[in-house]
Design a protein around this motif. Structure first.
Motif, PDB file in Angstrom:
ATOM      1  N   HIS A  97       0.858  -1.197   0.000  1.00 27.00           N
ATOM      2  CA  HIS A  97       0.000   0.000   0.000  1.00 27.00           C
ATOM      3  C   HIS A  97       0.886   1.236   0.000  1.00 27.00           C
ATOM      4  CE1 HIS A  97       0.923   0.882   4.209  1.00 27.00           C
ATOM      5  NE2 HIS A  97       0.775  -0.410   4.456  1.00 27.00           N
ATOM      6  N   SER A  98       0.289   2.335  -0.415  1.00 26.65           N
ATOM      7  CA  SER A  98       1.007   3.617  -0.412  1.00 26.65           C
ATOM      8  C   SER A  98       1.132   4.129   1.020  1.00 26.65           C
ATOM      9  CB  SER A  98       0.212   4.648  -1.225  1.00 26.65           C
ATOM     10  OG  SER A  98      -1.073   4.819  -0.643  1.00 26.65           O
ATOM     11  N   VAL A  99       2.105   4.979   1.232  1.00 30.14           N
ATOM     12  CA  VAL A  99       2.195   5.696   2.510  1.00 30.14           C
ATOM     13  C   VAL A  99       1.113   6.769   2.512  1.00 30.14           C
ATOM     14  CG1 VAL A  99       3.622   7.257   3.911  1.00 30.14           C
ATOM     15  CG2 VAL A  99       4.650   5.251   2.754  1.00 30.14           C
ATOM     16  N   GLU A 100       0.921   7.360   1.327  1.00 32.01           N
ATOM     17  CA  GLU A 100      -0.086   8.411   1.174  1.00 32.01           C
ATOM     18  C   GLU A 100      -1.468   7.885   1.581  1.00 32.01           C
ATOM     19  OE1 GLU A 100      -0.608   9.653  -2.841  1.00 32.01           O
ATOM     20  OE2 GLU A 100      -2.106  11.180  -2.338  1.00 32.01           O
ATOM     21  N   GLU A 101      -2.229   8.736   2.237  1.00 29.92           N
ATOM     22  CA  GLU A 101      -3.578   8.360   2.659  1.00 29.92           C
ATOM     23  C   GLU A 101      -4.613   9.185   1.912  1.00 29.92           C
ATOM     24  OE1 GLU A 101      -3.796   8.561   6.959  1.00 29.92           O
ATOM     25  OE2 GLU A 101      -2.734   6.643   7.140  1.00 29.92           O
ATOM     26  N   THR A 102      -5.861   8.726   1.993  1.00 23.87           N
ATOM     27  CA  THR A 102      -6.983   9.446   1.394  1.00 23.87           C
ATOM     28  C   THR A 102      -8.205   9.203   2.257  1.00 23.87           C
ATOM     29  OG1 THR A 102      -8.207   9.799  -0.685  1.00 23.87           O
ATOM     30  CG2 THR A 102      -7.742   7.514  -0.072  1.00 23.87           C
ATOM     31  N   HIS A 103      -9.319   9.826   1.902  1.00 23.44           N
ATOM     32  CA  HIS A 103     -10.565   9.555   2.632  1.00 23.44           C
ATOM     33  C   HIS A 103     -11.729  10.089   1.801  1.00 23.44           C
ATOM     34  CE1 HIS A 103      -9.289  13.644   3.908  1.00 23.44           C
ATOM     35  NE2 HIS A 103     -10.568  13.915   3.687  1.00 23.44           N
ATOM     36  N   LEU A 104     -12.920   9.625   2.109  1.00 21.91           N
ATOM     37  CA  LEU A 104     -14.140  10.156   1.482  1.00 21.91           C
ATOM     38  C   LEU A 104     -14.542  11.400   2.263  1.00 21.91           C
ATOM     39  CD1 LEU A 104     -16.332   6.975   0.803  1.00 21.91           C
ATOM     40  CD2 LEU A 104     -14.971   8.297  -0.836  1.00 21.91           C
ATOM     41  N   GLU A 105     -14.705  12.513   1.558  1.00 18.65           N
ATOM     42  CA  GLU A 105     -15.103  13.763   2.223  1.00 18.65           C
ATOM     43  C   GLU A 105     -16.381  13.552   3.049  1.00 18.65           C
ATOM     44  OE1 GLU A 105     -12.015  15.699   1.861  1.00 18.65           O
ATOM     45  OE2 GLU A 105     -13.746  16.775   2.683  1.00 18.65           O
ATOM     46  N   SER A 106     -17.258  12.681   2.499  1.00 21.59           N
ATOM     47  CA  SER A 106     -18.566  12.502   3.169  1.00 21.59           C
ATOM     48  C   SER A 106     -18.478  11.485   4.317  1.00 21.59           C
ATOM     49  CB  SER A 106     -19.560  11.969   2.124  1.00 21.59           C
ATOM     50  OG  SER A 106     -18.995  10.804   1.518  1.00 21.59           O
ATOM     51  N   GLY A 107     -17.279  10.984   4.573  1.00 16.95           N
ATOM     52  CA  GLY A 107     -17.154   9.950   5.604  1.00 16.95           C
ATOM     53  C   GLY A 107     -17.630   8.620   5.048  1.00 16.95           C
ATOM     54  N   PRO A 118     -20.587  10.657  11.514  1.00 21.00           N
ATOM     55  CA  PRO A 118     -19.730  11.555  10.733  1.00 21.00           C
ATOM     56  C   PRO A 118     -18.271  11.392  11.156  1.00 21.00           C
ATOM     57  CG  PRO A 118     -20.885  12.786  12.439  1.00 21.00           C
ATOM     58  CD  PRO A 118     -21.362  11.368  12.545  1.00 21.00           C
ATOM     59  N   GLY A 119     -17.389  11.765  10.253  1.00 19.40           N
ATOM     60  CA  GLY A 119     -15.963  11.748  10.612  1.00 19.40           C
ATOM     61  C   GLY A 119     -15.122  11.185   9.482  1.00 19.40           C
ATOM     62  N   ILE A 120     -13.877  11.669   9.466  1.00 20.21           N
ATOM     63  CA  ILE A 120     -12.936  11.229   8.423  1.00 20.21           C
ATOM     64  C   ILE A 120     -12.404   9.848   8.763  1.00 20.21           C
ATOM     65  CG2 ILE A 120     -10.662  11.741   7.403  1.00 20.21           C
ATOM     66  CD1 ILE A 120     -12.955  13.588   6.491  1.00 20.21           C
ATOM     67  N   VAL A 121     -12.463   8.956   7.749  1.00 19.34           N
ATOM     68  CA  VAL A 121     -11.928   7.594   7.918  1.00 19.34           C
ATOM     69  C   VAL A 121     -10.667   7.489   7.052  1.00 19.34           C
ATOM     70  CG1 VAL A 121     -12.416   5.128   7.704  1.00 19.34           C
ATOM     71  CG2 VAL A 121     -14.286   6.730   8.244  1.00 19.34           C
ATOM     72  N   PRO A 122      -9.483   7.602   7.653  1.00 13.49           N
ATOM     73  CA  PRO A 122      -8.249   7.571   6.847  1.00 13.49           C
ATOM     74  C   PRO A 122      -8.065   6.202   6.183  1.00 13.49           C
ATOM     75  CG  PRO A 122      -7.794   8.228   9.125  1.00 13.49           C
ATOM     76  CD  PRO A 122      -9.191   7.717   9.096  1.00 13.49           C
ATOM     77  N   ARG A 123      -7.739   6.217   4.903  1.00 16.15           N
ATOM     78  CA  ARG A 123      -7.476   4.982   4.161  1.00 16.15           C
ATOM     79  C   ARG A 123      -6.178   5.164   3.380  1.00 16.15           C
ATOM     80  NH1 ARG A 123     -10.762   1.116   6.286  1.00 16.15           N
ATOM     81  NH2 ARG A 123     -12.961   1.742   6.342  1.00 16.15           N
ATOM     82  N   TYR A 124      -5.532   4.058   2.990  1.00 21.11           N
ATOM     83  CA  TYR A 124      -4.384   4.174   2.098  1.00 21.11           C
ATOM     84  C   TYR A 124      -4.891   4.702   0.752  1.00 21.11           C
ATOM     85  CZ  TYR A 124      -2.289   1.006   5.523  1.00 21.11           C
ATOM     86  OH  TYR A 124      -1.838   0.429   6.688  1.00 21.11           O
ATOM     87  N   ALA A 125      -4.126   5.564   0.106  1.00 23.81           N
ATOM     88  CA  ALA A 125      -4.544   6.105  -1.193  1.00 23.81           C
ATOM     89  C   ALA A 125      -4.514   5.026  -2.270  1.00 23.81           C
ATOM     90  CB  ALA A 125      -3.629   7.265  -1.573  1.00 23.81           C
ATOM     91  N   ARG A 126      -3.504   4.150  -2.203  1.00 25.76           N
ATOM     92  CA  ARG A 126      -3.374   3.087  -3.219  1.00 25.76           C
ATOM     93  C   ARG A 126      -3.029   1.767  -2.522  1.00 25.76           C
ATOM     94  NH1 ARG A 126      -1.170   7.503  -4.520  1.00 25.76           N
ATOM     95  NH2 ARG A 126       0.919   6.951  -3.781  1.00 25.76           N
ATOM     96  N   ILE A 127      -3.612   0.673  -3.034  1.00 26.22           N
ATOM     97  CA  ILE A 127      -3.305  -0.642  -2.456  1.00 26.22           C
ATOM     98  C   ILE A 127      -3.146  -1.670  -3.579  1.00 26.22           C
ATOM     99  CG2 ILE A 127      -4.501  -0.257  -0.255  1.00 26.22           C
ATOM    100  CD1 ILE A 127      -6.885  -1.879  -1.368  1.00 26.22           C
ATOM    101  N   THR A 128      -2.378  -2.705  -3.273  1.00 20.09           N
ATOM    102  CA  THR A 128      -2.319  -3.865  -4.166  1.00 20.09           C
ATOM    103  C   THR A 128      -2.926  -5.034  -3.404  1.00 20.09           C
ATOM    104  OG1 THR A 128      -0.317  -3.033  -5.227  1.00 20.09           O
ATOM    105  CG2 THR A 128      -0.825  -5.387  -5.524  1.00 20.09           C
ATOM    106  N   VAL A 129      -3.942  -5.656  -3.998  1.00 22.37           N
ATOM    107  CA  VAL A 129      -4.695  -6.737  -3.344  1.00 22.37           C
ATOM    108  C   VAL A 129      -4.517  -8.036  -4.115  1.00 22.37           C
ATOM    109  CG1 VAL A 129      -7.016  -7.560  -2.713  1.00 22.37           C
ATOM    110  CG2 VAL A 129      -6.444  -5.137  -2.486  1.00 22.37           C
ATOM    111  N   LYS A 130      -4.298  -9.126  -3.390  1.00 24.02           N
ATOM    112  CA  LYS A 130      -4.256 -10.457  -4.001  1.00 24.02           C
ATOM    113  C   LYS A 130      -5.416 -11.259  -3.413  1.00 24.02           C
ATOM    114  CE  LYS A 130       0.000 -12.191  -5.869  1.00 24.02           C
ATOM    115  NZ  LYS A 130       1.334 -12.657  -5.696  1.00 24.02           N
TER     116      LYS A 130
END
Ligand SMILES: O=C(O)C[C@@H](Cc1ccccc1)[C@H](O)SCc1ccccc1
Ligand code: NI
Length: 179
Positions: A97-107, A118-130
């Motif tokens: 996964h990336s170090v960079e994070e992202t989130h949905l503005e709408s939570g 309500p609230g920001i849910v931090p997620r990885y911006a990019r991931i590789t899934v198997k």
């Protein structure tokens, strides 16, 4: 067909379990279950069917949400370039996964949570899934954007984590300490 009555709601212990690996090749029963989960997500986005069966629109569902503590989930979601990710995955794993994070503005929301949190849910911006798909093929997916967030939300369900566990300062009686 699966409907909302099959979806367990927060407070049910299965949502806090670490789900078990699915023995591969998947059994007929596990394949049928995962196919029904995929059909549920697809149906939930169909205006007639979601109205007729009172389905809450969703883009994914994990087996613990129907009371089955097995490592499998289904998603039906398009990415920003309109590539459709419509699949069931056995034993999905985020392998990088990336170090960079992202989130949905709408939570985020959850089919197992009948309240708006309500609230920001931090997620990885990019991931590789198997994982292994319903045809028994091992797939490797490089994901970003909403699709990446959906996969991370479903992966959390396989580890007993709810989206609000990741909201800074949110206190929940069922809170699971994050690794
Ligand atoms: O409870 C679930 O796992 C299904 C969630 C998945 C999800 C929620 C928030 C962010 C990403 C994934 C449902 O799809 S909630 C409804 C929804 C519908 C469209 C977009 C986002 C959430
Ligand atoms: Ni959820």
């Amino acid at each position: 067909m699966l409907t909302m009555k099959d979806v367990v709601r927060e407070g049910h212990p299965v949502l806090r379990e670490v789900a078990k690996e699915v023995p591969l090749p998947a059994s007929k029963e596990d394949k049928e279950t995962l196919q029904r989960m995929l059909d549920f997500v697809i149906n939930s986005q169909d205006p007639e069917l979601s109205e007729k069966y009172q389905l809450r629109p969703g883009v994914g569902i994990a087996a613990p949400q129907i009371g089955i503590a097995k490592r499998m989930f289904a998603v039906h979601v398009a990415d920003d370039n309109d590539n459709l990710y419509s699949m069931g995955l056995f034993n999905p794993k985020i392998i990088s996964h990336s170090v960079e994070e992202t989130h949905l503005e709408s939570g985020e929301g959850c089919l197992s949570v009948d309240r708006d949190i309500p609230g920001i849910v931090p997620r990885y911006a990019r991931i590789t899934v198997k994982g292994t798909n319903l045809d028994g093929e091992e797939v490797t997916l490089r994901l970003r954007g909403l699709v990446s967030i959906v996969f991370q939300h479903e992966m959390d369900h396989l580890n007993g984590i709810m989206f609000y566990d990741r909201i800074e300062g949110f206190k929940d009686p069922f809170k699971k300490e994050l690794p």
